[in-house]
Design an enzyme around this catalytic site. Sequence first.
Site, PDB file in Angstrom:
ATOM      1  N   CYS A 127       1.028  -1.131  -0.067  1.00 48.83           N
ATOM      2  CA  CYS A 127       0.029   0.039  -0.302  1.00 48.83           C
ATOM      3  C   CYS A 127       1.065   1.319   0.099  1.00 48.83           C
ATOM      4  O   CYS A 127       0.473   2.344  -0.415  1.00 48.83           O
ATOM      5  CB  CYS A 127      -0.934   0.039   1.164  1.00 48.83           C
ATOM      6  SG  CYS A 127      -2.173  -1.497   1.286  1.00 48.83           S
ATOM      7  N   THR A 128       1.971   1.257   0.661  1.00 48.60           N
ATOM      8  CA  THR A 128       2.729   2.370   0.961  1.00 48.60           C
ATOM      9  C   THR A 128       3.515   2.520  -0.780  1.00 48.60           C
ATOM     10  O   THR A 128       3.794   3.602  -1.181  1.00 48.60           O
ATOM     11  CB  THR A 128       3.968   2.024   1.672  1.00 48.60           C
ATOM     12  OG1 THR A 128       3.663   2.134   3.070  1.00 48.60           O
ATOM     13  CG2 THR A 128       5.182   3.260   1.886  1.00 48.60           C
TER      14      THR A 128
END
Length: 229
Positions: A127-128
């Site tokens: 997600c980062t």
Amino acid sequence: MAPRAKNPVETTEPTRRSTRISAQPKSELPAKEVKKAAPRTKKRTADDGDDESPAVKKSKAKEAAAEAPDTEESNEKAAELATIDIGDALPSLTLKNEKGEDVDVATLAAEQGVIFFLVPKADTPGCTNQACGFRDIYPDFTAHNFAVYCLSADSPSAQSKWQTKKELPYPLLSDPQRTLITALGAGEGGKTKRSHFIFEEGGKLVEKKIPVKPADSPKLALEYVKSVA
């Protein structure tokens, strides 16, 4: 002179005593008590998928409960919110942003296009990667009159910490009941599918990618925006 006869008592007595001794049962020693080893406790590792202590879990649960909207009200909204597909408009739904402020998603595309990219969980590797990809080319989206929003089921406080940590320049929207996430077709089994959705100015859905790889999501979204500019 005849030889003297042996005394019968002297010849038989030892034999009888020997027989009595051998006939006596052998004493049995008490069996040693076998101690059972205590079962070994499995050591928790990061691979178990849950390396948080009970205290941390309890704290997070309290935080999420405090920030989550009323369950009854959320369930009613989820029931009323129809599936959003290509050609459909953004619904009127109020969500919290990372600052805890109310945002009506229907108003976001009033004067510009909008891109929602969805992540399963804030501040995790994949997600980062996706979030930083949108961060790095964020000026390209705004140059084409498109706003970018990250949408997840995380609490506003978790999103705020992530935003500060990674210097994310766009707002993050919290959808703890996955109401909008499910309407977009990205909520299943209590999880969020990594994806992105593009709405043109006015609020009509014109493009969606579900599922999508973290690194591909920003690039594909920008390619589409440039193609319709």
